[in-house]
Scaffold this motif. Structure first.
Motif, PDB file in Angstrom:
ATOM      1  N   ASN A   1       0.839  -1.196   0.000  1.00 20.96           N
ATOM      2  CA  ASN A   1       0.000   0.000   0.000  1.00 20.96           C
ATOM      3  C   ASN A   1       0.877   1.251   0.000  1.00 20.96           C
TER       4      ASN A   1
ATOM      5  N   THR B   1      -6.077   4.673  -6.103  1.00 25.21           N
ATOM      6  CA  THR B   1      -6.612   5.153  -4.824  1.00 25.21           C
ATOM      7  C   THR B   1      -7.647   4.174  -4.282  1.00 25.21           C
ATOM      8  N   ALA B   2      -8.498   3.669  -5.156  1.00 23.50           N
ATOM      9  CA  ALA B   2      -9.488   2.659  -4.727  1.00 23.50           C
ATOM     10  C   ALA B   2      -8.785   1.390  -4.247  1.00 23.50           C
TER      11      ALA B   2
ATOM     12  N   GLN C   1      -5.842   1.240  -2.898  1.00 22.68           N
ATOM     13  CA  GLN C   1      -5.267   1.495  -1.574  1.00 22.68           C
ATOM     14  C   GLN C   1      -6.286   1.220  -0.469  1.00 22.68           C
ATOM     15  N   HIS C   2      -7.511   1.633  -0.689  1.00 28.40           N
ATOM     16  CA  HIS C   2      -8.557   1.378   0.310  1.00 28.40           C
ATOM     17  C   HIS C   2      -8.801  -0.122   0.465  1.00 28.40           C
ATOM     18  N   GLN C   3      -8.815  -0.835  -0.655  1.00 32.31           N
ATOM     19  CA  GLN C   3      -9.022  -2.282  -0.580  1.00 32.31           C
ATOM     20  C   GLN C   3      -7.848  -2.976   0.103  1.00 32.31           C
TER      21      GLN C   3
ATOM     22  N   PHE D   1      -6.043  -1.703   2.425  1.00 36.40           N
ATOM     23  CA  PHE D   1      -6.229  -1.449   3.862  1.00 36.40           C
ATOM     24  C   PHE D   1      -7.248  -2.432   4.426  1.00 36.40           C
ATOM     25  N   ASP D   2      -8.336  -2.655   3.674  1.00 33.58           N
ATOM     26  CA  ASP D   2      -9.335  -3.652   4.083  1.00 33.58           C
ATOM     27  C   ASP D   2      -8.716  -5.047   4.174  1.00 33.58           C
TER      28      ASP D   2
ATOM     29  N   ASP E   1     -14.653  -7.798  -5.688  1.00 31.06           N
ATOM     30  CA  ASP E   1     -13.419  -7.003  -5.706  1.00 31.06           C
ATOM     31  C   ASP E   1     -12.434  -7.590  -6.714  1.00 31.06           C
TER      32      ASP E   1
END
Length: 184
Positions: free
Chosen positions: A43, A63-64, A66-68, A70-71, A88
């Motif tokens: 990430n 950017t999307a 990166q959020h995934q 983190f999840d 996903d």
């Protein structure tokens, strides 16, 4: 919203252990910590890539992702937790197909390079590959949902394709491996 940290250091990890998301503690060198730690590193590498000039659609996609990631780190940090779903992975595959559609077929191996953004993308790709290996290692001893491994596998493929796209967009072009470089 989860817990807020008012104090960054707790000293609880001074004994070589760290807390997992379920409240249990494990060694900092455990397979689980290696897996989610490498996802975090991936990430960060994508964050470094985002510091470059990028096409807007690539920037939005990263950017999307990166959020995934983190999840996914949360999923790996909390035994039994599910965050990454089949949709996903399907979205990654759709982006892969979209960005690969205009690229020429590969005839040679590509070396990491092709301009700063492409090189950073290759670095992120190799870190994601390591995260995948670490997650597979974890799955040998503890339960890991197959979606976690599949997501990382597709993401590394997508980053390879994006590196090709970025190398071409920058004008640097792809760096091809020259297997005949040695005098015989």
């Amino acid at each position: 919203m989860g817990n807020r940290l008012s104090k960054i250091y707790t000293r609880t990890g001074d004994d070589g252990t760290t807390g997992l998301g379920d409240g249990s503690r494990t060694r900092k060198d455990s397979a689980r910590v290696n897996a989610y730690g490498t996802v975090d590193e991936a990430n960060s590498a994508i964050g470094l890539l985002l510091a470059c000039e990028l096409p807007e659609d690539v920037r939005d996609l990263l950017t999307a992702i990166q959020h995934q990631l983190f999840d996914l780190g949360g999923e790996l940090c909390i035994p039994g937790h599910a965050a990454i779903v089949d949709d996903d992975i399907a979205r990654l595959e759709a982006h892969l197909d979209h960005h690969n559609a205009d690229l020429p077929a590969l005839k040679d191996f590509i070396l990491p390079g092709g301009g700063e953004a492409a090189a950073r993308c290759h670095l992120a790709r190799t870190i994601v590959r390591r995260a995948e290996r670490e997650t597979v290692t974890l799955s040998c001893t503890e339960a890991v949902r197959p979606q976690a491994v599949r997501y990382l596998n597709r993401l590394s493929d997508l980053l390879f394709v994006l590196a090709r796209v970025l190398a071409r967009a920058s004008g640097h072009g792809e760096v091809l491996w020259r297997h005949e470089r040695r005098a015989r």
